[in-house]
Write a protein that holds these residues in place. Structure first.
Motif, PDB file in Angstrom:
ATOM      1  N   ARG A   1      52.747 -15.660 -27.565  1.00 52.92           N
ATOM      2  CA  ARG A   1      51.344 -15.700 -27.092  1.00 52.92           C
ATOM      3  C   ARG A   1      50.479 -16.496 -28.074  1.00 52.92           C
ATOM      4  O   ARG A   1      49.662 -17.331 -27.667  1.00 52.92           O
ATOM      5  CB  ARG A   1      50.800 -14.284 -26.912  1.00 52.92           C
ATOM      6  CG  ARG A   1      51.265 -13.627 -25.625  1.00 52.92           C
ATOM      7  CD  ARG A   1      50.356 -12.489 -25.173  1.00 52.92           C
ATOM      8  NE  ARG A   1      50.558 -11.268 -25.920  1.00 52.92           N
ATOM      9  CZ  ARG A   1      51.345 -10.260 -25.520  1.00 52.92           C
ATOM     10  NH1 ARG A   1      52.021 -10.337 -24.384  1.00 52.92           N
ATOM     11  NH2 ARG A   1      51.450  -9.167 -26.253  1.00 52.92           N
TER      12      ARG A   1
ATOM     13  N   SER B   1      51.360 -20.227 -27.843  1.00 49.50           N
ATOM     14  CA  SER B   1      50.789 -20.828 -26.637  1.00 49.50           C
ATOM     15  C   SER B   1      49.299 -21.097 -26.819  1.00 49.50           C
ATOM     16  O   SER B   1      48.794 -22.192 -26.520  1.00 49.50           O
ATOM     17  CB  SER B   1      51.030 -19.881 -25.454  1.00 49.50           C
ATOM     18  OG  SER B   1      50.316 -20.301 -24.325  1.00 49.50           O
ATOM     19  N   LYS B   2      48.599 -20.117 -27.366  1.00 47.35           N
ATOM     20  CA  LYS B   2      47.154 -20.206 -27.575  1.00 47.35           C
ATOM     21  C   LYS B   2      46.793 -21.319 -28.563  1.00 47.35           C
ATOM     22  O   LYS B   2      45.757 -21.981 -28.438  1.00 47.35           O
ATOM     23  CB  LYS B   2      46.672 -18.852 -28.110  1.00 47.35           C
ATOM     24  CG  LYS B   2      45.176 -18.656 -28.115  1.00 47.35           C
ATOM     25  CD  LYS B   2      44.877 -17.207 -28.470  1.00 47.35           C
ATOM     26  CE  LYS B   2      43.401 -16.994 -28.743  1.00 47.35           C
ATOM     27  NZ  LYS B   2      43.149 -15.598 -29.129  1.00 47.35           N
TER      28      LYS B   2
ATOM     29  N   PHE C   1      58.689 -15.373 -20.632  1.00 47.22           N
ATOM     30  CA  PHE C   1      57.349 -15.794 -21.044  1.00 47.22           C
ATOM     31  C   PHE C   1      57.179 -17.301 -20.806  1.00 47.22           C
ATOM     32  O   PHE C   1      56.180 -17.742 -20.234  1.00 47.22           O
ATOM     33  CB  PHE C   1      57.118 -15.469 -22.531  1.00 47.22           C
ATOM     34  CG  PHE C   1      55.769 -15.908 -23.032  1.00 47.22           C
ATOM     35  CD1 PHE C   1      54.684 -15.047 -22.981  1.00 47.22           C
ATOM     36  CD2 PHE C   1      55.565 -17.210 -23.519  1.00 47.22           C
ATOM     37  CE1 PHE C   1      53.426 -15.453 -23.422  1.00 47.22           C
ATOM     38  CE2 PHE C   1      54.313 -17.629 -23.946  1.00 47.22           C
ATOM     39  CZ  PHE C   1      53.238 -16.753 -23.900  1.00 47.22           C
TER      40      PHE C   1
ATOM     41  N   ASN D   1      56.622 -18.547 -17.322  1.00 47.27           N
ATOM     42  CA  ASN D   1      55.300 -18.276 -16.736  1.00 47.27           C
ATOM     43  C   ASN D   1      54.142 -18.853 -17.543  1.00 47.27           C
ATOM     44  O   ASN D   1      52.981 -18.630 -17.208  1.00 47.27           O
ATOM     45  CB  ASN D   1      55.114 -16.758 -16.601  1.00 47.27           C
ATOM     46  CG  ASN D   1      56.107 -16.173 -15.618  1.00 47.27           C
ATOM     47  OD1 ASN D   1      56.100 -16.534 -14.455  1.00 47.27           O
ATOM     48  ND2 ASN D   1      56.987 -15.296 -16.095  1.00 47.27           N
ATOM     49  N   ASP D   2      54.454 -19.597 -18.610  1.00 49.10           N
ATOM     50  CA  ASP D   2      53.406 -20.135 -19.492  1.00 49.10           C
ATOM     51  C   ASP D   2      53.053 -21.557 -19.052  1.00 49.10           C
ATOM     52  O   ASP D   2      53.938 -22.353 -18.756  1.00 49.10           O
ATOM     53  CB  ASP D   2      53.926 -20.154 -20.942  1.00 49.10           C
ATOM     54  CG  ASP D   2      52.902 -20.733 -21.901  1.00 49.10           C
ATOM     55  OD1 ASP D   2      51.860 -20.086 -22.106  1.00 49.10           O
ATOM     56  OD2 ASP D   2      53.135 -21.841 -22.433  1.00 49.10           O
ATOM     57  N   ASP D   3      51.760 -21.862 -19.013  1.00 55.97           N
ATOM     58  CA  ASP D   3      51.387 -23.209 -18.549  1.00 55.97           C
ATOM     59  C   ASP D   3      50.767 -24.055 -19.667  1.00 55.97           C
ATOM     60  O   ASP D   3      50.087 -25.044 -19.386  1.00 55.97           O
ATOM     61  CB  ASP D   3      50.440 -23.107 -17.343  1.00 55.97           C
ATOM     62  CG  ASP D   3      49.197 -22.276 -17.660  1.00 55.97           C
ATOM     63  OD1 ASP D   3      49.018 -21.886 -18.844  1.00 55.97           O
ATOM     64  OD2 ASP D   3      48.406 -22.018 -16.725  1.00 55.97           O
ATOM     65  N   SER D   4      51.024 -23.688 -20.916  1.00 50.07           N
ATOM     66  CA  SER D   4      50.410 -24.434 -22.030  1.00 50.07           C
ATOM     67  C   SER D   4      51.234 -25.657 -22.446  1.00 50.07           C
ATOM     68  O   SER D   4      50.796 -26.446 -23.274  1.00 50.07           O
ATOM     69  CB  SER D   4      50.259 -23.517 -23.250  1.00 50.07           C
ATOM     70  OG  SER D   4      51.536 -23.258 -23.817  1.00 50.07           O
TER      71      SER D   4
END
Length: 343
Positions: free
Chosen positions: A112, A115-116, A172, A175-178
């Motif tokens: 997380r 990604s951020k 993860f 489903n992550d779009d970063s």
């Protein structure tokens, strides 16, 4: 030009220290997470024992797998993250969730935050334990296409923690779009030079054989790989475009029984031969003993199992090279003798 920053989690660990060494040698800046900042002294000592005296590009931050708050700050500004930190196998646990929850949650905290913070790629140190467990009838070498089958009774919580945390990581990413990329490295038993008297559970078996603490051997077969080669595979998985979205088994492709490991040590270190066990305990007897002694459960859960592995993917796709398993085993023992851990 400023150096690319790589965050390595769990910096005092055996694999992590070899990764940090190679990153510094290759000109990266490294920020490593530790549970307690007092670990700085140990990490510095290990790096110096590994030949790295120039530590200007190394920084430390406190973060652990049970709290999400510190991870955003820990990962800020990084191009890459190598997530090595994992709860160590507790042989005497009360509830398997003690091992599984921190592993799964820790992976998600790191991903997380990555990604951020627009990290390019995370390399997760998974394990052979996420590949082989629960396959009782395997007859062909395990590859990256294999996943541990947790529906089978008797899979040890450590293997469950490795499987579930790696599965959580792939879920993860799906489903992550970063744009964050993921690769995993799944090592078999890791040997190689220890750099202080703080080392992994795989190395302890070598120490206990040399010192005579191990009286009899389990009928356990395993692949072995040198920590220096596990580290180099992490760096390839971090930088090579073709590694994104892939798992890599870190193995020499050789398999040894514990008796064969003992025989390698006996030949290489004749001065310790009298201490090194020669008897193998029958698996049925080991499983009975493990019912009464929780410390034997992990070894009993893998006794007698097929353990052949293939490194074809890492060698062909990434051009990875590794030392032989025998070299890795001897390097472990020699480093323990050199550091006075084994006398």
């Amino acid at each position: 030009m400023s150096k690319k920053l790589v965050v390595v989690t769990g910096g005092s660990g055996f694999i992590a220290i070899h990764i940090i060494l190679q990153l510094l040698q290759q000109g990266y800046a490294v920020r490593t997470t530790v549970r307690a900042l007092e670990k700085r002294t140990l990490i510095t000592e290990m790096l110096k024992n590994g030949g790295q005296t120039q530590l200007d590009d190394l920084s430390f931050i406190a973060a652990d797998l049970t709290h999400e708050e510190p991870w955003n700050q820990a990962i800020a500004g990084a191009t890459y993250v190598i997530h090595v930190a994992s709860p160590t196998p507790t042989l005497n646990f009360k509830d398997e969730a003690e091992m599984i929850q921190p592993a799964v949650n820790g992976v998600l905290y790191v991903l997380r935050a990555a990604s951020k913070n627009h990290v390019k790629r995370v390399v997760l140190t998974s394990a052979y334990g996420a590949i082989f467990a629960g396959h009782r009838t395997q007859t062909t070498p395990f590859t990256e296409n294999d996943w541990s089958d947790l529906t089978v009774k008797g899979v040890h919580p450590y293997q469950k923690s490795k499987t579930l945390s790696e599965r959580a990581a792939w879920d993860f990413i799906a489903n992550d779009d970063s744009g964050l990329e993921l690769a995993t490295v799944n090592p078999v038993a890791v040997m190689g030079p220890v750099l202080a008297n703080d080392y992994s559970h795989s190395n302890i078996q070598i120490q206990e054989m040399l010192t005579g603490k191990t009286k009899v051997l389990a009928d356990v077969h395993s692949g072995y790989v040198d920590a220096r080669d596990v580290a180099s595979l992490h760096l390839l998985a971090m930088t090579k475009a073709q590694a994104a979205g892939q798992r890599f088994l870190a193995t020499t492709g050789e398999t040894y029984s514990m008796l064969e490991v003992a025989n390698i040590l006996r030949t290489a270190f004749p001065e310790f031969a009298a201490n090194i066990p020669t008897k193998v305990v029958p698996t049925a007897a080991l499983k009975i003993a493990a019912k009464a002694n929780p410390m034997l459960r992990m070894v009993a859960s893998v006794a007698g199992l097929y353990a052949e592995t293939s490194n074809a993917k890492a060698t062909k796709l990434l051009g990875w090279h590794c030392r032989s398993a025998k070299e890795a085993i001897i390097a472990t023992a020699q480093s323990m003798i050199d550091l006075g851990i084994v006398k």
